[in-house]
Design a protein around this motif. Structure first.
Motif, PDB file in Angstrom:
ATOM      1  N   ARG A 414       9.887   9.557  -1.922  1.00 35.24           N
ATOM      2  CA  ARG A 414       8.856   9.246  -0.735  1.00 35.24           C
ATOM      3  C   ARG A 414       9.341   8.622   0.150  1.00 35.24           C
ATOM      4  O   ARG A 414       9.081   7.181  -0.077  1.00 35.24           O
ATOM      5  CB  ARG A 414       7.597   8.725  -1.493  1.00 35.24           C
ATOM      6  CG  ARG A 414       6.653  10.174  -2.631  1.00 35.24           C
ATOM      7  CD  ARG A 414       5.598   9.729  -3.179  1.00 35.24           C
ATOM      8  NE  ARG A 414       4.877  10.654  -3.842  1.00 35.24           N
ATOM      9  CZ  ARG A 414       5.257  11.132  -5.342  1.00 35.24           C
ATOM     10  NH1 ARG A 414       6.108  10.417  -5.688  1.00 35.24           N
ATOM     11  NH2 ARG A 414       4.463  12.100  -5.611  1.00 35.24           N
ATOM     12  N   PRO A 415       9.921   8.979   1.201  1.00 35.79           N
ATOM     13  CA  PRO A 415      10.503   7.916   2.211  1.00 35.79           C
ATOM     14  C   PRO A 415       9.295   7.110   2.738  1.00 35.79           C
ATOM     15  O   PRO A 415       9.556   6.028   3.332  1.00 35.79           O
ATOM     16  CB  PRO A 415      11.207   8.758   3.285  1.00 35.79           C
ATOM     17  CG  PRO A 415      11.699  10.114   2.523  1.00 35.79           C
ATOM     18  CD  PRO A 415      10.418  10.314   1.333  1.00 35.79           C
ATOM     19  N   TYR A 416       8.073   7.662   2.862  1.00 41.77           N
ATOM     20  CA  TYR A 416       6.939   7.298   3.437  1.00 41.77           C
ATOM     21  C   TYR A 416       5.846   7.349   2.556  1.00 41.77           C
ATOM     22  O   TYR A 416       5.784   8.637   2.065  1.00 41.77           O
ATOM     23  CB  TYR A 416       6.828   7.711   4.792  1.00 41.77           C
ATOM     24  CG  TYR A 416       5.291   7.301   5.434  1.00 41.77           C
ATOM     25  CD1 TYR A 416       5.240   6.193   6.282  1.00 41.77           C
ATOM     26  CD2 TYR A 416       4.497   8.244   5.280  1.00 41.77           C
ATOM     27  CE1 TYR A 416       4.182   5.922   6.900  1.00 41.77           C
ATOM     28  CE2 TYR A 416       3.110   7.698   5.972  1.00 41.77           C
ATOM     29  CZ  TYR A 416       2.974   6.906   6.829  1.00 41.77           C
ATOM     30  OH  TYR A 416       1.749   6.411   7.148  1.00 41.77           O
ATOM     31  N   LYS A 417       4.896   6.490   2.254  1.00 45.34           N
ATOM     32  CA  LYS A 417       3.792   6.806   1.342  1.00 45.34           C
ATOM     33  C   LYS A 417       2.551   6.685   2.145  1.00 45.34           C
ATOM     34  O   LYS A 417       2.319   6.145   3.181  1.00 45.34           O
ATOM     35  CB  LYS A 417       3.750   5.732   0.368  1.00 45.34           C
ATOM     36  CG  LYS A 417       4.835   6.034  -0.687  1.00 45.34           C
ATOM     37  CD  LYS A 417       4.611   5.036  -1.795  1.00 45.34           C
ATOM     38  CE  LYS A 417       5.632   5.248  -3.055  1.00 45.34           C
ATOM     39  NZ  LYS A 417       5.686   4.574  -4.097  1.00 45.34           N
ATOM     40  N   ALA A 418       1.589   7.451   1.812  1.00 45.49           N
ATOM     41  CA  ALA A 418       0.214   7.528   2.722  1.00 45.49           C
ATOM     42  C   ALA A 418      -0.364   6.359   2.913  1.00 45.49           C
ATOM     43  O   ALA A 418      -0.752   5.400   1.734  1.00 45.49           O
ATOM     44  CB  ALA A 418      -0.824   8.499   1.933  1.00 45.49           C
ATOM     45  N   LEU A 419      -0.669   5.934   3.910  1.00 43.17           N
ATOM     46  CA  LEU A 419      -1.138   4.466   4.242  1.00 43.17           C
ATOM     47  C   LEU A 419      -2.664   4.556   3.615  1.00 43.17           C
ATOM     48  O   LEU A 419      -3.463   5.508   3.632  1.00 43.17           O
ATOM     49  CB  LEU A 419      -1.562   4.320   5.652  1.00 43.17           C
ATOM     50  CG  LEU A 419      -1.908   3.080   6.170  1.00 43.17           C
ATOM     51  CD1 LEU A 419      -1.028   1.835   5.807  1.00 43.17           C
ATOM     52  CD2 LEU A 419      -2.413   3.057   7.751  1.00 43.17           C
TER      53      LEU A 419
END
Length: 478
Positions: A414-419
């Motif tokens: 997950r290069p980016y996770k839900a804010l």
């Protein structure tokens, strides 16, 4: 192997700027210039007008930041369709793809095309929706509808020539409309009329229906909730298509990073513009003038006050540029969903093939056909109601899919996770469900048809799967 290597492939030609312009350009079409009239008729006051746009902006940003996690996990063409398939199953994914084809994307393309014609008619009255050219049975075919279809066909043809052609149009037209909107907002604040501002904001939170004769109808708590939901149909439509960049992830240069960043940057830019534009409207137009703007063209009415007679023509041209660029983004991205569905055996086989330019040409053309039929079907508002209901249902399902995927694949990259996970996604889900329920209660005549369209996809799915199974059995037997 030689045969496979010679097959056309999608080209990785889209940068972070291109992705951000696709998000912003697909969102900013016609809504911000038109729907504030209907919102004002429903809620009647400046405070609630701005609140509707802020609520919608919050929902859009929350959804976009949540989708960033999904786009990093599955950086390939198809976007939301892929996320639903991975979180749930092929049936749910197909129902989204079917709805996307039948009403969500094609209906949005049609509605934006109709809006383009509305503003063309401001400059050239011959293209007015009131200019009925001929009848086909019970259908009245206007010059505006034919203009809408022409624009859809033209942009479809351009996009069959490759993603590079589409991205040049998208970036150029989006930058132009962003600058024009910033200009409208800045000069709107400069031209602000203190007496109008005071009148609009002195009783800003008195929610009521505002009639054309300037009379008001008070609302109970229940009817106020219905008025808010009805108002958000327009603002949600105006903020929709922010997820378009996820559909073309397979053509991004660095999809794992840039899709999520494009979602965040694009939606933030548009949210700021939308709220600011509506604040500017309340500084130069009374609430009655906003509610009764000719053919709902609020931006034209505001421009007349800000710039004089010449300004109305300038803004009409700018809005034509805006809707033209918006439809380009919608047309460019939409066919990538059908392409991915076809690869899964869930759509026409030809839509899974790329032409020499590396784009799904057949998917582009069948999308154009359906959108053109919807252009002939009726009014702008009807399309809004059908689209907004169906699209929010699938946004809710997709965002809930984040929770499912965290359980199913806890160790996935997950290069980016839900804010704000798990709080912000949960807030969006609750708000989305409330919106859909209120719409069913207060606008059932349009929401139920949209829901029925989704359900029609169930037998279509099982018929298609049965046919696939038969073909597989035949191949096995041979």
């Amino acid at each position: 192997m030689a045969k496979n290597s010679s097959q056309p492939k999608m080209k990785h030609e889209l940068s972070l700027l291109d992705g951000t312009m696709l998000v912003s350009g697909s969102m900013i079409g016609s809504g911000i210039f038109i729907v504030s009239a209907d919102i004002t008729r429903n809620v009647g006051s400046a405070g609630w007008l701005i609140a509707i746009w802020i609520i919608t902006g919050f929902m859009t940003l929350t959804a976009a930041l949540s989708y960033g996690e999904l786009s990093g996990m599955f950086p390939k063409a198809g976007g939301q369709y892929v996320y639903l398939k991975e979180a749930y199953n092929k049936l749910i994914a197909f129902l989204y793809g079917w709805s996307f084809f039948a009403v969500i994307q094609t209906g949005t393309i049609a509605a934006v095309g109709v809006a383009f014609s509305k503003f063309t008619a401001y400059l050239i009255p011959a293209f007015s929706e009131d200019n009925i050219l001929f009848h086909i049975g019970f259908l009245k075919i206007s010059a505006a509808q034919l203009m809408s279809i022409f624009i859809i066909v033209l942009l479809t043809y351009i996009n069959t020539k490759g993603v590079k052609s589409g991205k040049i149009i998208q970036t150029t037209f989006t930058l132009t409309k962003l600058l024009s909107l910033f200009g409208l907002i800045i000069f709107g604040f400069i031209a602000l009329k203190p007496e109008i501002w005071h009148a609009n904001w002195s009783n800003a939170w008195d929610i009521h229906n505002l009639k054309a004769d300037n009379t008001t109808v008070g609302l109970t708590l229940a009817t106020a909730m219905g008025a808010i939901a009805a108002s958000m149909v327009g603002s949600i439509f105006s903020s929709d298509a922010w997820n378009s960049v996820t559909f073309i992830a397979g053509e991004m240069k660095n999809p794992k990073r840039d899709v999520a960043l494009s979602l965040g940057l694009g939606t933030l830019i548009v949210t700021i513009i939308y709220v600011s534009a509506n604040v500017a409207y309340t500084g130069v137009l009374s609430m009655h003038d906003i509610a009764t703007a000719d053919k709902d063209r609020v931006a034209v009415a505001a421009s007349h006050i800000i710039f004089g007679n010449l300004g109305t023509y300038i803004i009409a041209v700018m809005i034509m540029i805006s809707t033209f660029g918006c439809n380009n983004g919608l047309i460019l991205s939409g066919a990538r969903v059908y392409y991915t569905m076809a690869k899964d055996g869930l759509f026409f086989k030809q839509t899974g093939e790329l032409n020499k330019a590396g784009v799904p040409e057949f998917g582009l053309w069948i999308q154009a056909v359906v959108a053109s039929i919807l252009c002939l079907s009726g009014r702008y508002g009807d399309l809004l109601d059908m689209i907004s209901f169906v699209v929010v249902i699938f946004y809710v399902l997709t965002i809930f899919g984040i929770y499912i995927l965290r359980k199913k694949h806890p160790n996935a990259e997950r290069p980016y996770k839900a804010l704000g996970y798990p709080i912000l996604p949960a807030i969006y889900i609750i708000m989305g469900l409330i919106f859909c329920v209120l719409l069913i209660i207060y606008k059932p005549q349009f929401t139920w048809p949209g829901f029925i369209i989704v359900l029609i996809g169930v037998p279509i799915y099982y018929i298609s799967q049965r046919n696939v199974k038969k073909k597989d059995e035949a191949l096995t037997d041979s």
